[in-house]
Scaffold this motif. Structure first.
Motif, short mmCIF file in Angstrom:
data_model
loop_
_atom_site.label_atom_id
_atom_site.label_comp_id
_atom_site.label_asym_id
_atom_site.label_seq_id
_atom_site.Cartn_x
_atom_site.Cartn_y
_atom_site.Cartn_z
N PRO A 49 0.96 -1.36 0.17
CA PRO A 49 -0.13 -0.05 -0.02
C PRO A 49 0.99 1.12 -0.02
O PRO A 49 0.45 2.26 -0.66
CB PRO A 49 -0.82 -0.13 1.19
CG PRO A 49 -0.16 -0.85 2.07
CD PRO A 49 0.52 -1.90 1.40
N ARG A 50 2.10 1.21 0.67
CA ARG A 50 2.95 2.33 0.75
C ARG A 50 3.33 2.96 -0.83
O ARG A 50 3.28 4.12 -1.05
CB ARG A 50 4.16 2.20 1.31
CG ARG A 50 4.96 3.64 1.61
CD ARG A 50 6.10 3.33 2.72
NE ARG A 50 5.58 2.99 4.10
CZ ARG A 50 6.24 2.81 4.97
NH1 ARG A 50 7.15 2.68 4.98
NH2 ARG A 50 5.47 2.49 5.98
N LYS A 51 3.62 2.16 -1.55
CA LYS A 51 3.93 2.29 -3.14
C LYS A 51 2.83 3.15 -3.74
O LYS A 51 3.12 3.96 -4.36
CB LYS A 51 4.51 0.93 -3.90
CG LYS A 51 5.04 0.99 -5.01
CD LYS A 51 5.64 -0.46 -5.62
CE LYS A 51 6.40 0.02 -6.85
NZ LYS A 51 6.98 -1.20 -7.10
N ILE A 52 1.80 2.33 -3.72
CA ILE A 52 0.44 2.90 -4.10
C ILE A 52 0.03 4.41 -3.76
O ILE A 52 -0.27 4.96 -4.54
CB ILE A 52 -0.79 1.97 -4.00
CG1 ILE A 52 -0.77 0.91 -4.58
CG2 ILE A 52 -2.10 2.59 -4.35
CD1 ILE A 52 -1.59 -0.45 -4.44
N LEU A 53 0.24 4.68 -2.48
CA LEU A 53 -0.20 5.86 -1.80
C LEU A 53 0.88 6.76 -2.09
O LEU A 53 0.50 8.05 -2.46
CB LEU A 53 -0.02 5.92 -0.06
CG LEU A 53 -0.93 4.80 0.48
CD1 LEU A 53 -0.87 4.73 2.08
CD2 LEU A 53 -2.31 5.03 0.00
#
Length: 96
Positions: free
Chosen positions: A50-54
């Motif tokens: 999720p960090r990459k997407i955020l």
């Protein structure tokens, strides 16, 4: 444009960007070569980051919000520029 309006536009663009980014870069367990967990769908991602997407959504939202605000301030593209439908004739006879 008020800062609260800019914040609202940023938030909307950020949410849309995050949802649009979800399917990109996803690899299933089969593609990675991992064994499926019992009950796991074949299409489930092998690892969710999720960090990459955020981070990607944040960068996209900053760029698009900046373009939106600059267009609002300088009027590069107006609603009249996007009106591509033909105009109806001004003198239309009404029949009874």
């Amino acid at each position: 444009m008020q800062w609260t309006s800019i914040l609202a536009v940023y938030f909307l663009i950020w949410v849309m960007s995050a949802f649009i980014m979800l399917p990109f870069g996803v690899r299933t367990s089969e593609e990675v070569g991992e064994a499926l967990v019992p009950g796991q769908a074949e299409s489930a991602p092998s690892s969710f980051r999720p960090r990459k997407i955020l981070v990607r959504a944040t960068i996209i939202a900053i760029v698009l919000t900046s373009l939106f605000v600059l267009n609002f301030e300088y009027g590069w593209v107006s609603p009249q520029d996007l009106d591509i439908l033909p105009k109806p004739p001004s003198s239309v006879a009404v029949r009874n």
